[in-house]
Write a protein that holds these residues in place. Structure first.
Motif, short mmCIF file in Angstrom:
data_model
loop_
_atom_site.label_atom_id
_atom_site.label_comp_id
_atom_site.label_asym_id
_atom_site.label_seq_id
_atom_site.Cartn_x
_atom_site.Cartn_y
_atom_site.Cartn_z
N LEU A 1 81.65 116.41 86.80
CA LEU A 1 81.08 115.95 85.54
C LEU A 1 81.47 114.50 85.26
O LEU A 1 80.67 113.73 84.72
CB LEU A 1 81.49 116.87 84.39
N HIS A 2 82.70 114.14 85.62
CA HIS A 2 83.09 112.72 85.53
C HIS A 2 82.20 111.87 86.43
O HIS A 2 81.77 110.77 86.04
CB HIS A 2 84.56 112.54 85.94
N GLN A 3 81.91 112.37 87.62
CA GLN A 3 81.13 111.61 88.58
C GLN A 3 79.69 111.38 88.14
O GLN A 3 79.04 110.44 88.60
CB GLN A 3 81.18 112.30 89.95
N PHE B 1 80.09 111.77 82.55
CA PHE B 1 80.60 112.35 81.31
C PHE B 1 82.08 112.02 81.14
O PHE B 1 82.90 112.32 82.01
CB PHE B 1 80.41 113.87 81.30
N SER B 2 82.43 111.41 80.00
CA SER B 2 83.82 111.02 79.76
C SER B 2 84.66 112.17 79.24
O SER B 2 85.89 112.15 79.34
CB SER B 2 83.88 109.85 78.78
N ASP B 3 84.02 113.19 78.64
CA ASP B 3 84.75 114.35 78.10
C ASP B 3 84.10 115.63 78.60
O ASP B 3 83.33 116.28 77.88
CB ASP B 3 84.75 114.31 76.57
N PRO B 4 84.42 116.04 79.84
CA PRO B 4 83.79 117.23 80.42
C PRO B 4 83.98 118.50 79.61
O PRO B 4 83.10 119.37 79.60
CB PRO B 4 84.48 117.34 81.79
N HIS C 1 85.46 119.50 86.29
CA HIS C 1 85.76 118.26 85.57
C HIS C 1 85.49 117.04 86.44
O HIS C 1 84.96 116.02 85.97
CB HIS C 1 87.22 118.26 85.10
N SER C 2 85.83 117.15 87.72
CA SER C 2 85.63 116.03 88.64
C SER C 2 84.16 115.66 88.77
O SER C 2 83.79 114.48 88.65
CB SER C 2 86.21 116.38 90.01
#
Length: 240
Positions: A141-143, A146-149, A138-139
């Motif tokens: 993908l946020h980086q 992406f707002s909704d991993p 999740h971390s």
């Protein structure tokens, strides 16, 4: 104003790559010399067919069977990696130098979810406990924006746009925490808007992870806005 870098992490010296299709080896890349510094984005540009991608493949030990380095040296942290055996090359690609290849959008398996493919990649270096692994996925993908991993992780590649798949691939690369990321024509298959997004993202990752990036592209005008330095190869493969 460009940043000044003082610590070379990669040095390519008088590199020559030859084709062995014919009986007599024929040089197709000659006298390529450059340095990549820690934390720098260096762009390698030039016309199609000049040997940019071959140079990148040589740096990570992935030249096609008919091609071979016939002269020169490649130093990573002062060690000549051309002396590596197969296992050493594999370790280098797992932990130090990641290659995002041209046409890599086709590299994702269309019948496996993004999560399965990302977990497989990040477990190359260490086996992650499920809970910690999910937090890390999740971390990163946020980086990469992406707002909704969760939506991305449960998706299949064919359900994502080209720009989204490219960001997934970047997330997979940075999950290995490489010291160098080689991005070979990362925007070729993308439209103008997504090209800008991917190049901006690469710049952000460069600063966030203090990562050296070798950006390979024939699009000089575009990459010149993002790279700290730009070097050009001519049609014969030499640096000009």
């Amino acid at each position: 104003m460009r940043t000044t870098f003082i610590n070379p992490i990669l040095s390519v010296e008088q590199l020559e790559i030859s084709s062995h299709v014919m009986e007599k080896p024929s040089p197709i890349v000659k006298d390529v010399t450059f340095q990549l510094y820690s934390g720098e984005m260096l762009a390698l540009t030039g016309p199609s067919g000049c040997g940019k991608s071959l140079t990148a493949q040589a740096v990570v030990g992935l030249l096609e069977r008919e091609c071979k380095v016939t002269y020169g040296n490649i130093y990573y942290k002062s060690e000549n990696i051309l002396d590596y055996d197969v296992k050493s090359w594999q370790m280098l690609r797992r932990s130090d130098i990641a290659l995002l290849i041209q046409h890599s959008l086709n590299g994702l398996n269309p019948i496996r979810t993004v999560k399965k493919q990302m977990v497989e990649t990040m477990n190359q270096n260490k086996k992650w406990p499920r809970k910690e692994g999910n937090i890390y996925l999740h971390s990163i993908l946020h980086q990469v924006g992406f707002s909704d991993p969760d939506d991305i992780l449960s998706a299949y590649p064919f359900e994502l746009s080209g720009g989204m798949r490219q960001r997934v691939l970047l997330a997979m690369m940075i999950s290995l925490k490489p010291k160098i990321l080689i991005a070979d024509e990362p925007t070729t298959a993308l439209d103008v808007i997504n090209r800008e997004k991917v190049l901006t993202l690469l710049k952000e990752l460069q600063y966030k992870f203090e990562m050296a990036i070798l950006l390979i592209s024939h699009d000089y005008e575009n990459i010149n806005k993002y790279a700290d330095r730009v070097i050009k190869m001519d049609q014969g493969g030499s640096i000009i």
